[in-house]
Design a protein around this motif. Structure first.
Motif, mmCIF file in Angstrom:
data_model
loop_
_atom_site.group_PDB
_atom_site.id
_atom_site.type_symbol
_atom_site.label_atom_id
_atom_site.label_comp_id
_atom_site.label_asym_id
_atom_site.label_seq_id
_atom_site.Cartn_x
_atom_site.Cartn_y
_atom_site.Cartn_z
ATOM 1 N N LEU A 1 1.272 -12.831 39.831
ATOM 2 C CA LEU A 1 -0.103 -12.092 39.841
ATOM 3 C C LEU A 1 0.364 -10.404 39.384
ATOM 4 O O LEU A 1 1.677 -9.945 39.311
ATOM 5 N N ARG A 2 -0.518 -9.693 39.166
ATOM 6 C CA ARG A 2 -0.611 -8.401 38.603
ATOM 7 C C ARG A 2 -1.567 -7.414 39.498
ATOM 8 O O ARG A 2 -2.416 -6.711 38.982
ATOM 9 N N CYS A 3 -1.324 -7.457 40.806
ATOM 10 C CA CYS A 3 -2.337 -6.630 41.647
ATOM 11 C C CYS A 3 -1.908 -5.068 41.427
ATOM 12 O O CYS A 3 -0.987 -4.890 41.390
ATOM 13 N N CYS B 1 0.351 -3.091 43.779
ATOM 14 C CA CYS B 1 1.439 -3.610 44.162
ATOM 15 C C CYS B 1 2.527 -3.231 43.626
ATOM 16 O O CYS B 1 2.869 -3.074 42.233
ATOM 17 N N ASN C 1 0.449 -15.528 47.938
ATOM 18 C CA ASN C 1 -0.870 -15.592 47.352
ATOM 19 C C ASN C 1 -1.270 -17.123 47.093
ATOM 20 O O ASN C 1 -2.307 -17.529 46.801
ATOM 21 N N SER D 1 -3.078 -14.119 50.955
ATOM 22 C CA SER D 1 -3.864 -12.847 50.665
ATOM 23 C C SER D 1 -4.913 -13.075 49.884
ATOM 24 O O SER D 1 -4.734 -13.717 48.596
ATOM 25 N N ASP E 1 -8.554 -11.395 48.656
ATOM 26 C CA ASP E 1 -9.516 -10.534 49.138
ATOM 27 C C ASP E 1 -10.485 -10.362 48.318
ATOM 28 O O ASP E 1 -11.144 -9.545 47.329
ATOM 29 N N TYR F 1 -12.579 -11.650 44.075
ATOM 30 C CA TYR F 1 -10.960 -12.062 44.441
ATOM 31 C C TYR F 1 -10.185 -11.472 43.194
ATOM 32 O O TYR F 1 -9.214 -10.952 43.368
ATOM 33 N N THR F 2 -10.402 -11.709 41.801
ATOM 34 C CA THR F 2 -9.643 -11.524 40.718
ATOM 35 C C THR F 2 -9.759 -9.821 40.357
ATOM 36 O O THR F 2 -8.984 -9.457 39.736
ATOM 37 N N TYR G 1 -8.959 -7.524 42.259
ATOM 38 C CA TYR G 1 -7.340 -7.303 42.740
ATOM 39 C C TYR G 1 -6.197 -8.074 42.327
ATOM 40 O O TYR G 1 -5.184 -7.819 41.868
ATOM 41 N N ARG G 2 -6.537 -9.185 42.850
ATOM 42 C CA ARG G 2 -5.482 -10.468 42.500
ATOM 43 C C ARG G 2 -5.579 -11.029 41.137
ATOM 44 O O ARG G 2 -5.965 -11.800 40.738
ATOM 45 N N VAL G 3 -5.166 -9.961 40.157
ATOM 46 C CA VAL G 3 -5.450 -10.390 38.747
ATOM 47 C C VAL G 3 -4.374 -11.202 38.352
ATOM 48 O O VAL G 3 -3.211 -11.370 38.592
#
Length: 330
Positions: A20-22, A25, A94, A117, A119, A126-127, A129-131
């Motif tokens: 992922l790319r949060c 992070c 994740n 996790s 969010d 959700y996406t 932040y949790r890209v």
């Protein structure tokens, strides 16, 4: 409190890689790369570590990366189970890429606990932040774990829904809590790192947030301690070790290691080395800061130093019992 450290719990990173790319992070932004590096905990290293440190009864596998991406994870789960060592992923996972056979292994080998996790309570939120993540897949994987728990009549793993509260997802907070309850998960709200993500939309949630605070700055002002201050206890009772065996001390450190390698030199030699001893003395206000000690680069240490709010012996003792309790192995 100056004696030899013999930790029964260790934080040993399964992998520093994440898909992922949060945005906030340190893994996604690659700031961890120079010290942590990309890699996986090898099953052979884990096997030798457990065999050579019989006093270790609990290993936390999650930190900077996504443990399900470790190709040796199923073998690591079985090794720990055969040796009677409890495993957890309470720092967070994740759970986007987890095949059914691996989810079954979590249950079969009595993986103790895991924070997932999530969010948001919908794909769209959700996406934000949790890209790169897939909300529906994560929920499906949780339901799969629950089916295996029913099949094996096991309470393990105990699952928690970890929800970082942002201005963009505050409106889904109660829906997420209800979903967590329906899935048999503990619901754990968490304050965001970025203060710009805090807004008036979070005010109705105040009573449900950690300490009743809306931000980490507000928490620090109200409690007189850093929001992440408890992580310093890792240097005493649950030291963080990188996937390659280098010693990081705590789970937020990516500025440098403390020297030595637990796979080569042994855990006790590393955690009782001069660097770790000096760091613990710094955190107690008993030694000056040194540039070669990673704590010197940490906001938590600087917060304590500015206020002279050092870690006391009672706090260290409470943290010890908390670590032992978390690793209970029924």
């Amino acid at each position: 409190m100056n004696g030899r450290i013999v930790p029964r719990k260790v934080r040993l990173e399964a992998t520093s890689v994440c898909q992922l790319r949060c945005p906030a992070c340190p893994t996604a932004t690659r700031v961890i790369a120079p010290v942590i590096g990309p890699g996986y905990l090898a099953k052979e290293d884990f096997d030798r570590f457990i065999d050579g440190h019989r006093f270790v009864r609990h290993v936390e596998l999650s930190n900077f990366g996504e443990l399900f991406l470790n190709p040796d994870l199923a073998d690591i789960l079985e090794i720990a189970y055969r040796r009677g060592v409890a495993l957890s992923a309470d720092n967070g996972a994740n759970m986007n890429r987890a095949p059914d056979e691996l989810l079954e292994a979590l249950v079969r080998f009595r993986f103790r606990s895991m924070a997932v996790s999530i969010d948001g309570a919908s794909r769209e939120v959700y996406t934000r932040y949790r890209v790169g993540g897939d909300f529906d897949r994560v929920i499906r994987n949780i339901r799969t774990v629950n089916r295996f728990k029913e099949k094996y009549r096991s309470p393990f793993p105990r699952l928690a829904w970890q929800f970082i509260v942002f201005d963009h997802n505050a409106h889904e907070f109660e829906r997420a809590r209800a979903l967590a309850s329906g899935l048999g998960m503990e619901f754990r709200p968490k304050l965001p790192w970025n203060e710009s993500k805090v807004s008036a939309s979070m005010e109705p949630l105040r009573s449900s947030l950690p300490g009743g605070f809306l931000s980490r700055t507000e928490f620090a002002s109200g409690r007189g301690r850093h929001y992440s201050g408890a992580l310093c206890h890792h240097l005493w009772h649950e030291p963080q070790v990188n996937w390659d065996g280098s010693v990081l001390g705590c789970c937020v450190n990516y500025w440098g290691d403390f020297g030595g390698n637990v796979f080569e030199d042994g855990l006790l030699a590393c955690v009782n080395g001069e660097g770790m001893k000096h760091a613990r003395a710094m955190l107690r206000g008993k030694a000056p800061a040194r540039k070669d000690i990673p704590c010197s680069a940490c906001d938590v240490y600087r917060f304590m130093a500015e206020r002279k709010s050092w870690i006391g012996p009672c706090e260290i003792l409470r943290a010890r019992f908390a670590a032992l309790w978390a690793g209970r192995n029924p």
